[in-house]
Scaffold this active site. Sequence first.
Site, PDB file in Angstrom:
ATOM      1  N   HIS A   5     158.300  50.878  33.787  1.00 43.17           N
ATOM      2  CA  HIS A   5     157.549  52.103  33.549  1.00 43.17           C
ATOM      3  C   HIS A   5     156.968  52.075  32.130  1.00 43.17           C
ATOM      4  CE1 HIS A   5     156.397  56.293  33.627  1.00 43.17           C
ATOM      5  NE2 HIS A   5     156.929  56.412  32.425  1.00 43.17           N
ATOM      6  N   THR A  37     134.431  21.278  54.746  1.00 40.99           N
ATOM      7  CA  THR A  37     133.023  21.391  54.348  1.00 40.99           C
ATOM      8  C   THR A  37     132.568  22.828  54.110  1.00 40.99           C
ATOM      9  OG1 THR A  37     132.485  21.181  56.687  1.00 40.99           O
ATOM     10  CG2 THR A  37     132.264  19.197  55.347  1.00 40.99           C
ATOM     11  N   GLY A  71     129.907  44.409  53.211  1.00 42.54           N
ATOM     12  CA  GLY A  71     131.182  43.689  53.202  1.00 42.54           C
ATOM     13  C   GLY A  71     131.633  43.462  51.768  1.00 42.54           C
ATOM     14  N   LYS A  92     133.574  37.124  39.662  1.00 42.63           N
ATOM     15  CA  LYS A  92     134.591  37.854  38.890  1.00 42.63           C
ATOM     16  C   LYS A  92     134.192  37.950  37.417  1.00 42.63           C
ATOM     17  CE  LYS A  92     135.594  38.294  42.323  1.00 42.63           C
ATOM     18  NZ  LYS A  92     135.274  37.767  43.670  1.00 42.63           N
TER      19      LYS A  92
HETATM   20  C1  LIG Z   1     129.808  35.298  46.284  1.00 45.08           C
HETATM   21  C2  LIG Z   1     131.149  34.894  46.848  1.00 45.08           C
HETATM   22  C3  LIG Z   1     132.304  35.414  46.313  1.00 45.08           C
HETATM   23  C4  LIG Z   1     133.543  35.039  46.814  1.00 45.08           C
HETATM   24  N1  LIG Z   1     134.666  35.567  46.245  1.00 45.08           N
HETATM   25  C5  LIG Z   1     135.866  35.236  46.747  1.00 45.08           C
HETATM   26  C6  LIG Z   1     137.052  35.743  46.156  1.00 45.08           C
HETATM   27  O1  LIG Z   1     137.013  36.478  45.176  1.00 45.08           O
HETATM   28  N2  LIG Z   1     138.246  35.374  46.687  1.00 45.08           N
HETATM   29  C7  LIG Z   1     138.317  34.551  47.782  1.00 45.08           C
HETATM   30  O2  LIG Z   1     139.425  34.272  48.243  1.00 45.08           O
HETATM   31  N3  LIG Z   1     137.220  34.035  48.340  1.00 45.08           N
HETATM   32  C8  LIG Z   1     135.990  34.356  47.852  1.00 45.08           C
HETATM   33  N4  LIG Z   1     134.876  33.802  48.402  1.00 45.08           N
HETATM   34  C9  LIG Z   1     135.043  32.877  49.534  1.00 45.08           C
HETATM   35  C10 LIG Z   1     135.425  31.488  49.035  1.00 45.08           C
HETATM   36  O3  LIG Z   1     134.440  31.039  48.141  1.00 45.08           O
HETATM   37  C11 LIG Z   1     135.571  30.533  50.201  1.00 45.08           C
HETATM   38  O4  LIG Z   1     136.483  31.058  51.140  1.00 45.08           O
HETATM   39  C12 LIG Z   1     136.079  29.182  49.740  1.00 45.08           C
HETATM   40  O5  LIG Z   1     135.200  28.611  48.811  1.00 45.08           O
HETATM   41  C13 LIG Z   1     136.248  28.248  50.935  1.00 45.08           C
HETATM   42  O6  LIG Z   1     136.728  27.039  50.502  1.00 45.08           O
HETATM   43  P1  LIG Z   1     136.474  25.706  51.334  1.00 45.08           P
HETATM   44  O7  LIG Z   1     137.222  24.655  50.614  1.00 45.08           O
HETATM   45  O8  LIG Z   1     136.768  25.928  52.767  1.00 45.08           O
HETATM   46  O9  LIG Z   1     134.902  25.445  51.276  1.00 45.08           O
HETATM   47  P2  LIG Z   1     133.795  25.470  50.131  1.00 45.08           P
HETATM   48  O10 LIG Z   1     134.243  26.142  48.914  1.00 45.08           O
HETATM   49  O11 LIG Z   1     132.570  25.957  50.819  1.00 45.08           O
HETATM   50  O12 LIG Z   1     133.628  23.926  49.757  1.00 45.08           O
HETATM   51  C14 LIG Z   1     133.102  22.984  50.625  1.00 45.08           C
HETATM   52  C15 LIG Z   1     132.550  21.838  49.827  1.00 45.08           C
HETATM   53  O13 LIG Z   1     132.190  20.802  50.717  1.00 45.08           O
HETATM   54  C16 LIG Z   1     130.988  20.201  50.290  1.00 45.08           C
HETATM   55  N5  LIG Z   1     130.379  19.585  51.475  1.00 45.08           N
HETATM   56  C17 LIG Z   1     129.955  20.196  52.604  1.00 45.08           C
HETATM   57  N6  LIG Z   1     129.523  19.319  53.503  1.00 45.08           N
HETATM   58  C18 LIG Z   1     129.690  18.108  52.939  1.00 45.08           C
HETATM   59  C19 LIG Z   1     129.438  16.787  53.375  1.00 45.08           C
HETATM   60  N7  LIG Z   1     128.990  16.531  54.608  1.00 45.08           N
HETATM   61  N8  LIG Z   1     129.701  15.768  52.527  1.00 45.08           N
HETATM   62  C20 LIG Z   1     130.195  16.010  51.289  1.00 45.08           C
HETATM   63  N9  LIG Z   1     130.465  17.228  50.834  1.00 45.08           N
HETATM   64  C21 LIG Z   1     130.218  18.256  51.645  1.00 45.08           C
HETATM   65  C22 LIG Z   1     130.198  21.347  49.706  1.00 45.08           C
HETATM   66  O14 LIG Z   1     129.224  20.878  48.793  1.00 45.08           O
HETATM   67  C23 LIG Z   1     131.286  22.171  49.050  1.00 45.08           C
HETATM   68  O15 LIG Z   1     131.460  21.847  47.704  1.00 45.08           O
HETATM   69  C24 LIG Z   1     133.620  34.141  47.898  1.00 45.08           C
HETATM   70  C25 LIG Z   1     132.454  33.587  48.445  1.00 45.08           C
HETATM   71  C26 LIG Z   1     131.241  33.957  47.917  1.00 45.08           C
HETATM   72  C27 LIG Z   1     130.000  33.351  48.510  1.00 45.08           C
END
Ligand SMILES: Cc1cc2nc3c(=O)[nH]c(=O)nc-3n(C[C@H](O)[C@H](O)[C@H](O)COP(=O)(O)OP(=O)(O)OC[C@H]3O[C@@H](n4cnc5c(N)ncnc54)[C@H](O)[C@@H]3O)c2cc1C
Length: 467
Positions: free
Chosen positions: A443, A140, A180, A53
């Site tokens: 408006h 994760t 996408g 962003k």
């Molecule tokens: C380029 C890009 C742009 C995006 N833009 C948007 C947006 O504008 N709006 C939106 O809603 N979504 C967006 N997304 C999607 C969004 O980033 C994800 O949906 C969101 O981060 C998911 O959150 P989460 O908590 O499930 O996992 P994640 O954010 O993937 O976090 C998981 C964390 O777990 C840690 N981890 C993994 N395995 C282990 C382990 N075994 N031990 C310890 N730590 C571990 C990782 O290091 C990570 O920090 C975007 C994604 C990308 C790639």
Amino acid sequence: MTKSYDFDVLVIGAGPGGYHAAIRAAQLGLKTACVEREAVGGVCLNWGCIPTKALLHAGEMVHESKQAADFGLTFSGTSLNIGKLNGWKEGIVKKLTGGVSGLFKANKVTLLTGQASFVDDHTVKVGDQTHTAANIIIATGSEPATLPGITVDQQVIVDSTGALNVPDPIPGRMLCIGGGVIGFEFAHIYNNLGSDVKVIEFLPTVIPGADTDAVAAFRKSMEKQGIKVATQTKANRAEKKADGVHVELEDVKTGAKTVEVYDRVLVAIGRRPRTDGLNPEKAGVTVTDRGFIPADRKQRTNVPHIYAIGDVASNPMLAHKAMKEGLVAAEVIAGKPAEQDAVAIPGVVYTSPELAWVGLTEAEAKEKGYEVKTGNFPFAASGRAMTLQSTDGFVKMIVEKDTDLLLGVHIVGPHASDMLGEAGLALEMAATATDIALTIHAHPTLGESVLEAAEAVHKQAIHIVNR
Ligand SMILES: Cc1cc2nc3c(=O)[nH]c(=O)nc-3n(C[C@H](O)[C@H](O)[C@H](O)COP(=O)(O)OP(=O)(O)OC[C@H]3O[C@@H](n4cnc5c(N)ncnc54)[C@H](O)[C@@H]3O)c2cc1C
């Protein structure tokens, strides 16, 4: 006899899902730890939502500085310092991730740094320490999917993480593989920064899953801005040569192959759930063939005291979905009557214009057996949009024909993401198009277009001729 554990709740992953779960669990009085192996804030804050962003805003400023000539404002001697741009973006990320760490401290969430792996269903190993917990939340996340024949080097062939690092000079020719949300956001960034960008998509449509009318308007606007789009096209292989990356493209319909040369190639074909090194099988947790850890509406996996949330649990892979699921898991553990029962999860492409939607598409509504009425209001008829020099797109509202019940809102236009909040609330409150039409909207605002789309459903919009 109740067993005692080190923690009431142990969250694995400090992304949006994980940090929401940890903070809410701590707020509810549970002794909570959160394990993170890479960076607090996860993909969204570090390599996803936030840095993209920031770059989108910067690209948009470049675009707007040119548009300003329409009202007589011209700039001379402008330049873009790429080092400063990357540094500014990283500064925002640092501020936000530091904020999450601060919130952990303030809420007394213990942050454990390292790779978490299950030892058994109540025990997790982090580095050489083991920790036990009554409840465990798996958060994760996900990682970029890869393409055979195309090796990401994060320099000239990049995934979304590599693409965040804007190179100096800006690549002349750029290919985005994947039409996408992520592919188009980067296409828009680099197009605004001066690259000649092409997006290819395997499927017949870009942004699959969004309403077809909205996608058509979105694609038209992207093409008008200079982004080339080819659907039903796939990339077979990419080879780095002295003059650039040679990419073999194939027309999916005819099988015809061509080779095109690019300075930078982005692979953005989707994301896959991430469980490497986690060993969920040691806790008896089910993982599907596609790598997801399925959870029920209370975010419980097949092991009742182990929960899964966010990208690792299911699609859509969106931050706000992960956040909500994190809150649900924490509240369920605290004994609250929580459930993931959202009527709809909004989706947004943060380009300019934005493409944003919530609820059913027209095709989905018909598939579900609804007889529908639709109302469209174009931003070309919005005074506010004109003052913002952003008149591409429209608001499309879909309602059930007999009851007037709102089913979905699809917006292509400026700040569509912010207009979506009203539509989401309306869906949650089971509002009708009449409810929206009767609500006085300020408006001149872009939000009035939502009101006018509701009026258009009844063929009573004021600022267009109703047909
Ligand atoms: C380029 C890009 C742009 C995006 N833009 C948007 C947006 O504008 N709006 C939106 O809603 N979504 C967006 N997304 C999607 C969004 O980033 C994800 O949906 C969101 O981060 C998911 O959150 P989460 O908590 O499930 O996992 P994640 O954010 O993937 O976090 C998981 C964390 O777990 C840690 N981890 C993994 N395995 C282990 C382990 N075994 N031990 C310890 N730590 C571990 C990782 O290091 C990570 O920090 C975007 C994604 C990308 C790639």
